[in-house]
Write a protein that holds these residues in place. Sequence first.
Motif, short mmCIF file in Angstrom:
data_model
loop_
_atom_site.label_atom_id
_atom_site.label_comp_id
_atom_site.label_asym_id
_atom_site.label_seq_id
_atom_site.Cartn_x
_atom_site.Cartn_y
_atom_site.Cartn_z
N GLN A 35 -8.53 13.67 -13.73
CA GLN A 35 -7.52 12.65 -13.42
C GLN A 35 -6.91 12.91 -12.04
N GLN A 44 -7.93 7.85 -4.98
CA GLN A 44 -7.23 6.56 -4.80
C GLN A 44 -6.27 6.63 -3.62
N ILE A 45 -5.52 7.73 -3.56
CA ILE A 45 -4.56 7.91 -2.46
C ILE A 45 -5.30 7.89 -1.13
N GLU A 46 -6.39 8.65 -1.04
CA GLU A 46 -7.16 8.72 0.20
C GLU A 46 -7.69 7.34 0.59
N ALA A 47 -8.19 6.61 -0.40
CA ALA A 47 -8.73 5.27 -0.12
C ALA A 47 -7.64 4.35 0.41
N LEU A 48 -6.46 4.43 -0.20
CA LEU A 48 -5.33 3.59 0.25
C LEU A 48 -4.88 3.99 1.65
N LEU A 94 1.26 6.80 -6.75
CA LEU A 94 0.14 7.69 -7.04
C LEU A 94 0.51 9.15 -6.79
N THR A 154 0.84 -1.20 0.00
CA THR A 154 0.00 0.00 0.00
C THR A 154 0.87 1.25 0.00
N GLN A 169 2.22 1.83 -3.39
CA GLN A 169 1.14 2.29 -4.28
C GLN A 169 0.88 3.77 -4.06
N ALA A 228 -9.27 11.84 -9.40
CA ALA A 228 -9.34 10.38 -9.33
C ALA A 228 -8.12 9.83 -8.58
N VAL A 229 -6.95 10.36 -8.89
CA VAL A 229 -5.72 9.91 -8.22
C VAL A 229 -5.77 10.27 -6.74
N GLN A 230 -6.24 11.48 -6.41
CA GLN A 230 -6.36 11.89 -5.01
C GLN A 230 -7.31 10.95 -4.26
#
Length: 118
Positions: free
Chosen positions: A63, A70-74, A29, A22, A25, A66-68
């Motif tokens: 984009q 993903q980062i927050e979710a991770l 990101l 994680t 990842q 979307a990347v932010q």
Amino acid sequence: MAGMQVSSTSSSSPAAGPSRATASQIAQLQKQLQSLTKDLKEVANSDGDAKTKQQKQELLQAQIMAVQAQIEALQRAQQQAQLEKTQARQSEAHPEDEAAPRRTPALDTLGAQIDTYA
């Protein structure tokens, strides 16, 4: 159900494996995010008609969002895993603490009842 979970994590050490993956990842990101942000600035400063620039900017902003996300979710998943690990360690270390919080509210209400009936 529990058996299936055990077999899937047995390939790597459950404590270090997923969180390390994680973290890498998240790092990838964040690099992607920097790159997108740079592209966005370049589009803003570039020559070209306003409509094309706006379309590019909107695409890049989508984009970036979307990347932010993903980062927050991770990061949330990482914090959750950390929390579960900590809680698991605490419950192993102090099994008696587990029951204590549940006992106190009952005592409080009992105390309140005694006060009212006294």
